[in-house]
Design an enzyme around this catalytic site. Structure first.
Site, short mmCIF file in Angstrom:
data_model
loop_
_atom_site.label_atom_id
_atom_site.label_comp_id
_atom_site.label_asym_id
_atom_site.label_seq_id
_atom_site.Cartn_x
_atom_site.Cartn_y
_atom_site.Cartn_z
N LYS A 1 0.82 -1.21 0.00
CA LYS A 1 0.00 0.00 0.00
C LYS A 1 0.86 1.26 0.00
CE LYS A 1 -4.39 -1.60 1.71
NZ LYS A 1 -4.22 -3.06 1.82
N GLU B 1 -10.79 6.61 2.59
CA GLU B 1 -11.68 5.66 3.24
C GLU B 1 -10.80 4.52 3.75
OE1 GLU B 1 -10.81 5.43 0.15
OE2 GLU B 1 -10.41 3.29 -0.04
N SER C 1 2.23 -9.64 -0.49
CA SER C 1 1.82 -8.24 -0.47
C SER C 1 2.08 -7.54 0.86
CB SER C 1 0.35 -8.12 -0.85
OG SER C 1 -0.45 -8.95 -0.04
C1 LIG Z 1 -5.01 -4.12 1.38
C2 LIG Z 1 -4.23 -5.35 1.19
C3 LIG Z 1 -4.49 -6.27 0.13
C4 LIG Z 1 -5.63 -6.12 -0.82
O1 LIG Z 1 -5.55 -5.05 -1.69
P1 LIG Z 1 -5.21 -5.18 -3.25
O2 LIG Z 1 -5.60 -3.84 -3.76
O3 LIG Z 1 -6.04 -6.29 -3.82
O4 LIG Z 1 -3.78 -5.45 -3.38
C5 LIG Z 1 -3.66 -7.36 0.00
N1 LIG Z 1 -2.64 -7.60 0.85
C6 LIG Z 1 -2.36 -6.75 1.87
C7 LIG Z 1 -1.23 -7.07 2.78
C8 LIG Z 1 -3.14 -5.61 2.08
O5 LIG Z 1 -2.85 -4.80 3.10
#
Ligand SMILES: *Cc1c(COP(=O)(O)O)cnc(C)c1O
Length: 434
Positions: free
Chosen positions: A102, A124, A393
Site C-alpha cells: 500500500k 476511506e 503483499s
Molecule cells: C489491502 C491489502 C491487500 C488487498 O488489496 P489489493 O488492492 O487487492 O492489493 C492485500 N494484501 C495486503 C497485505 C493488504 O494490506
C-alpha cells in the site's frame, strides 16, 4: 515494457475525458456532475506526471529512501525442497514502510498531490491498513489528513485507529448505513464534494472511477518491474507462473504488469474463498459464479450483488480482501483469458501462513497468504522444473490480533484476558498506577 502493456489493454473510445478509462467493457467514470471538473483535473495531472520521466525518478528515489525499495526477491529454499525441484520465489512487499504494498500507492498519490498544490488528503478505510498508510504518507509530506472509517470498523480495528491518530490523522467514525467500508466511502465522497479545491481523495486500490484504476496500477507497477529483473537474475529465466492475492486488485496489477507482455507466463489471482464458495460466504468475484457485472462506486465491473443490485455481505479471514467489487483491469484480464482466478478458503490460508512461517521464517499477512495457499495447492500438478513467483503483499506480525484469533492460540487469549482484567482494575481504582 510498461508502454506496451498499456497499449494492449487500454481501450479509449473517442470522445470527451469521461469516456476514458475503459478496459474492454469494464471501468469508466460514473461520477456525480459536481466532481467532473475535479476528476478531469486529476486525470490531467496524472497524465502529465506519467509523461514526465522526472516524476517517476523522484518517485523511485522517495521509495528507495523511505520504503526500502527495491524490495528483495527471496528464493524459498526450504519450501522449494519440499516440492521436489520446483523453484519458489517470493517478492517481499511485506518489507515496505507500514508493512505492505500500500505504501507504493499512497506515496505516489502523495507526490501527485504536492504537484497539484493541494494541502489536504482524505481516504476511506475498512480494516484500517490503507488509513495507516495514508496517515503515514501525510505525516511525511506535511499534508492534513482525514480518514473515514465505519464506526463498527473503528471498534473492531483499534490498533490501526490508534496508529492513525498517533500519526496525526483525524479519524471520523461513520455512523450511517451498516457503519462499514461502503458507508466510509460515501462519507469520504461527501467530504470531497465540499472540499475538492484543496483536497485530494487517496483511493486505496485499483478500483473506482477513472483515473484511479490505471493510476494506482501505475504506481504499483514498480513491483512487477523489479520482480522481472530480479527473477531473471536469480532463476536465469522468467517464471512459469505468477501468483498474487486479489482484494481490489492493486498488488496483483502491480506484479502482473511485469509479465503481461510475456504470453508464456501464467498470471493467477487468488481471491478470498472464505468458508468455501458453496457456502456463499466468500469474496470471490472472478473465481465464483456469484458476481454480476454492474455499475457502482463510480465504475463498471463484477460485483457480488443480488438480483436487485443490493451488494451482498462478503466474508474473509483477511479483512483486506473483503470487498464486493474488483479492479476493472483484472475483470478484463479475466474476460480475455490473460489471467486466471482461483479462490483459497480461510482454512487453507491459515495453513499456508503457518507453513511459510515455519519453513522460511517469513510471517505473511492473511491477505498475502491467499497467494501462498493458491500456489502451494497447484504446485504438485506442475512439471518438476517449474519456476513460480509469489507476491507477498504484506507482513502479518502487525496483524497479531487477527492472526492470533485465526490460529486460536489459548495462551494469547489468556494474555488478552489478563490485560482486560488489569484495565478493569485500574478503572475501578484510578489512583492505582500498576
Ligand atoms: C489491502 C491489502 C491487500 C488487498 O488489496 P489489493 O488492492 O487487492 O492489493 C492485500 N494484501 C495486503 C497485505 C493488504 O494490506
Amino acid at each position: 515494457m510498461r508502454a506496451l502493456f498499456w497499449k494492449a489493454i487500454r481501450t479509449r473510445p473517442a470522445g470527451d475525458a469521461m469516456s476514458q478509462g475503459y478496459f474492454g467493457a469494464f471501468g469508466g467514470a460514473f461520477i456525480p456532475e459536481i466532481l467532473h471538473q475535479t476528476f478531469a483535473e486529476l486525470t490531467a495531472a496524472y497524465e502529465a506526471a506519467r509523461a514526465d520521466a522526472d516524476f517517476w525518478s523522484e518517485y523511485l528515489t522517495v521509495m528507495e529512501n523511505y520504503s526500502g525499495r527495491p524490495t528483495p526477491l527471496t528464493y524459498a529454499e526450504n519450501l522449494s525442497a519440499a516440492f521436489g525441484g520446483r523453484r519458489i520465489y517470493i517478492k517481499r512487499e511485506d518489507l515496505n514502510q507500514t508493512g505492505a504494498h500500500k505504501a507504493n500507492n499512497v506515496m505516489g498519490q502523495g507526490l501527485l498531490v504536492k504537484r497539484m498544490g493541494k494541502s489536504r488528503v482524505i481516504a476511506e478505510t475498512g480494516a484500517g491498513q490503507h488509513g495507516v498508510a495514508t496517515a503515514t504518507m501525510a505525516a511525511r509530506l506535511g499534508l492534513e489528513c482525514t480518514i473515514y472509517m465505519g464506526a463498527k470498523d473503528v471498534a473492531r480495528q483499534r490498533p490501526n485507529v490508534f496508529w492513525m491518530e498517533q500519526l496525526g490523522a483525524t479519524v471520523i467514525p461513520v455512523t450511517s448505513g451498516d457503519q462499514t467500508l461502503k458507508d466510509a466511502v460515501n462519507e469520504a465522497m461527501r467530504d470531497w464534494v465540499g472540499s475538492m479545491d484543496g483536497t485530494h481523495y487517496v483511493l486505496g486500490t485499483a478500483c473506482g472511477a477513472h483515473p484511479f484504476p490505471e493510476m494506482v496500477s501505475w504506481f504499483q507497477s514498480v513491483i512487477g518491474s523489479e520482480a522481472r529483473g530480479q527473477i531473471l537474475k536469480q532463476a536465469g529465466r522468467l517464471p512459469d507462473r505468477v501468483y498474487a492475492c486479489v482484494g481490489g486488485g492493486s498488488n496483483a496489477m502491480g506484479i502482473f504488469q511485469g509479465f503481461l507482455d510475456a504470453p508464456d507466463v501464467e498470471l493467477i489471482g487468488v481471491e478470498a474463498g472464505g468458508l468455501g464458495l458453496a457456502t456463499g460466504l466468500h469474496a470471490a468475484r472472478l473465481a465464483s459464479a456469484d458476481a454480476e457485472v454492474g455499475i457502482a462506486q463510480g465504475y463498471k465491473t463484477y460485483f457480488l450483488q443480488d438480483d436487485d443490485g443490493q451488494m451482498k455481505t462478503t466474508h474473509s479471514v483477511a479483512a483486506g480482501l473483503d470487498y464486493v467489487g474488483v479492479s476493472p483491469i483484472l475483470a478484463n484480464l479475466h474476460e480475455t483469458g490473460r489471467a486466471r482466478f482461483i479462490a483459497a478458503t480461510d482454512a487453507e490460508v491459515v495453513e499456508a501462513l503457518k507453513r511459510l512461517m515455519k519453513a522460511e521464517g517469513i510471517i505473511g499477512a492473511l491477505e498475502s497468504s491467499h497467494a501462498v495457499a493458491g500456489a502451494l495447492r497447484e504446485l504438485p500438478d506442475t512439471p518438476e522444473d517449474t519456476v513460480i513467483l509469489i507476491n507477498l503483499s504484506g507482513r502479518g506480525d502487525k496483524d497479531i490480533f487477527t492472526i492470533a484469533d485465526a490460529l486460536h492460540d489459548p495462551k494469547w487469549e489468556a494474555f488478552i484476558q489478563e490485560k482486560a482484567d488489569q484495565y478493569a482494575k485500574r478503572a475501578n481504582n484510578p489512583g492505582d498506577a500498576s
